[in-house]
Design a protein around this motif. Structure first.
Motif, PDB file in Angstrom:
ATOM      1  N   MET A   1     -23.206 -46.710  55.197  1.00  0.00           N
ATOM      2  CA  MET A   1     -22.402 -45.948  54.249  1.00  0.00           C
ATOM      3  C   MET A   1     -23.010 -46.078  52.854  1.00  0.00           C
ATOM      4  N   GLU A   2     -23.190 -44.974  52.214  1.00  0.00           N
ATOM      5  CA  GLU A   2     -23.747 -44.966  50.873  1.00  0.00           C
ATOM      6  C   GLU A   2     -22.637 -45.210  49.852  1.00  0.00           C
ATOM      7  N   MET A   3     -22.931 -46.040  48.863  1.00  0.00           N
ATOM      8  CA  MET A   3     -21.950 -46.380  47.829  1.00  0.00           C
ATOM      9  C   MET A   3     -22.290 -45.653  46.526  1.00  0.00           C
ATOM     10  N   THR A   4     -21.251 -45.352  45.755  1.00  0.00           N
ATOM     11  CA  THR A   4     -21.417 -44.743  44.443  1.00  0.00           C
ATOM     12  C   THR A   4     -21.089 -45.799  43.406  1.00  0.00           C
ATOM     13  N   TYR A   5     -22.071 -46.155  42.591  1.00  0.00           N
ATOM     14  CA  TYR A   5     -21.892 -47.182  41.568  1.00  0.00           C
ATOM     15  C   TYR A   5     -21.660 -46.519  40.222  1.00  0.00           C
ATOM     16  N   LEU A   6     -20.624 -46.992  39.515  1.00  0.00           N
ATOM     17  CA  LEU A   6     -20.240 -46.419  38.230  1.00  0.00           C
ATOM     18  C   LEU A   6     -20.195 -47.490  37.152  1.00  0.00           C
ATOM     19  N   THR A   7     -20.580 -47.115  35.948  1.00  0.00           N
ATOM     20  CA  THR A   7     -20.370 -47.997  34.802  1.00  0.00           C
ATOM     21  C   THR A   7     -18.894 -47.954  34.435  1.00  0.00           C
ATOM     22  N   THR A   8     -18.489 -48.816  33.537  1.00  0.00           N
ATOM     23  CA  THR A   8     -17.093 -48.817  33.088  1.00  0.00           C
ATOM     24  C   THR A   8     -16.741 -47.474  32.461  1.00  0.00           C
ATOM     25  N   GLU A   9     -17.653 -46.912  31.702  1.00  0.00           N
ATOM     26  CA  GLU A   9     -17.419 -45.625  31.047  1.00  0.00           C
ATOM     27  C   GLU A   9     -17.254 -44.507  32.072  1.00  0.00           C
ATOM     28  N   GLU A  10     -18.090 -44.500  33.104  1.00  0.00           N
ATOM     29  CA  GLU A  10     -17.989 -43.477  34.147  1.00  0.00           C
ATOM     30  C   GLU A  10     -16.695 -43.634  34.944  1.00  0.00           C
ATOM     31  N   LEU A  11     -16.310 -44.862  35.243  1.00  0.00           N
ATOM     32  CA  LEU A  11     -15.046 -45.108  35.932  1.00  0.00           C
ATOM     33  C   LEU A  11     -13.879 -44.622  35.081  1.00  0.00           C
ATOM     34  N   SER A  12     -13.950 -44.890  33.795  1.00  0.00           N
ATOM     35  CA  SER A  12     -12.912 -44.458  32.865  1.00  0.00           C
ATOM     36  C   SER A  12     -12.706 -42.948  32.924  1.00  0.00           C
ATOM     37  N   GLU A  13     -13.784 -42.207  32.986  1.00  0.00           N
ATOM     38  CA  GLU A  13     -13.691 -40.747  33.063  1.00  0.00           C
ATOM     39  C   GLU A  13     -13.038 -40.298  34.367  1.00  0.00           C
ATOM     40  N   ARG A  14     -13.340 -40.984  35.450  1.00  0.00           N
ATOM     41  CA  ARG A  14     -12.805 -40.577  36.763  1.00  0.00           C
ATOM     42  C   ARG A  14     -11.330 -40.903  36.926  1.00  0.00           C
ATOM     43  N   GLU A  51     -16.004 -45.882  45.902  1.00  0.00           N
ATOM     44  CA  GLU A  51     -15.285 -45.712  47.163  1.00  0.00           C
ATOM     45  C   GLU A  51     -14.211 -46.780  47.361  1.00  0.00           C
ATOM     46  N   ARG A  52     -14.484 -47.990  46.947  1.00  0.00           N
ATOM     47  CA  ARG A  52     -13.493 -49.074  47.095  1.00  0.00           C
ATOM     48  C   ARG A  52     -12.367 -48.947  46.076  1.00  0.00           C
ATOM     49  N   VAL A  53     -12.708 -48.557  44.856  1.00  0.00           N
ATOM     50  CA  VAL A  53     -11.682 -48.346  43.831  1.00  0.00           C
ATOM     51  C   VAL A  53     -10.762 -47.211  44.271  1.00  0.00           C
ATOM     52  N   GLU A  54     -11.351 -46.115  44.715  1.00  0.00           N
ATOM     53  CA  GLU A  54     -10.568 -44.952  45.126  1.00  0.00           C
ATOM     54  C   GLU A  54      -9.661 -45.289  46.307  1.00  0.00           C
ATOM     55  N   LYS A  55     -10.191 -45.983  47.300  1.00  0.00           N
ATOM     56  CA  LYS A  55      -9.407 -46.369  48.477  1.00  0.00           C
ATOM     57  C   LYS A  55      -8.193 -47.201  48.074  1.00  0.00           C
ATOM     58  N   ASP A  56      -8.395 -48.190  47.219  1.00  0.00           N
ATOM     59  CA  ASP A  56      -7.280 -49.048  46.808  1.00  0.00           C
ATOM     60  C   ASP A  56      -6.296 -48.320  45.898  1.00  0.00           C
ATOM     61  N   MET A  57      -6.771 -47.382  45.099  1.00  0.00           N
ATOM     62  CA  MET A  57      -5.865 -46.581  44.269  1.00  0.00           C
ATOM     63  C   MET A  57      -4.903 -45.799  45.160  1.00  0.00           C
ATOM     64  N   TYR A  58      -5.445 -45.154  46.175  1.00  0.00           N
ATOM     65  CA  TYR A  58      -4.613 -44.366  47.084  1.00  0.00           C
ATOM     66  C   TYR A  58      -3.702 -45.242  47.919  1.00  0.00           C
ATOM     67  N   SER A  59      -4.202 -46.330  48.423  1.00  0.00           N
ATOM     68  CA  SER A  59      -3.386 -47.173  49.301  1.00  0.00           C
ATOM     69  C   SER A  59      -2.217 -47.810  48.558  1.00  0.00           C
ATOM     70  N   SER A  60      -2.409 -48.131  47.284  1.00  0.00           N
ATOM     71  CA  SER A  60      -1.297 -48.712  46.531  1.00  0.00           C
ATOM     72  C   SER A  60      -0.312 -47.643  46.063  1.00  0.00           C
ATOM     73  N   ALA A  61      -0.783 -46.405  45.904  1.00  0.00           N
ATOM     74  CA  ALA A  61       0.099 -45.319  45.464  1.00  0.00           C
ATOM     75  C   ALA A  61       0.953 -44.801  46.607  1.00  0.00           C
ATOM     76  N   CYS A  62       0.347 -44.612  47.759  1.00  0.00           N
ATOM     77  CA  CYS A  62       1.036 -44.030  48.923  1.00  0.00           C
ATOM     78  C   CYS A  62       0.516 -44.716  50.176  1.00  0.00           C
ATOM     79  N   PRO A  63       1.039 -45.851  50.525  1.00  0.00           N
ATOM     80  CA  PRO A  63       0.483 -46.639  51.616  1.00  0.00           C
ATOM     81  C   PRO A  63       0.392 -45.919  52.957  1.00  0.00           C
TER      82      PRO A  63
END
Length: 70
Positions: A1-14, A51-63
């Motif tokens: 699985m390919e991972m997408t790495y983001l800086t803090t600034e890029e994460l902030s935008e997303r 991918e890990r940030v997004e997964k945990d965002m969704y799982s905590s919002a709507c398990p």
């Protein structure tokens, strides 16, 4: 699985959070080293694994709604 790495600034935008909020409130309480972010080559630079940030965002919002992301 390919991972997408983001800086803090890029994460902030997303995720639409201020960079300062990510650094002071989310990092090491919600976003954990080795799971949500890494420090490549043992340096100071932090790269977030989208991918890990997004997964945990969704799982905590709507398990139950996003179980397919697991």
């Amino acid at each position: 699985m390919e991972m997408t790495y983001l800086t803090t600034e890029e994460l902030s935008e997303r995720i639409k959070y201020d960079v300062r909020t990510i650094r002071e409130r989310l990092k090491d309480s919600v976003l954990l080293e080795g799971i949500h972010y890494i420090r490549p080559f043992g340096g100071r630079k932090i790269l977030y694994v989208w991918e890990r940030v997004e997964k945990d965002m969704y799982s905590s919002a709507c398990p139950t709604s996003f179980s397919a992301l697991a």
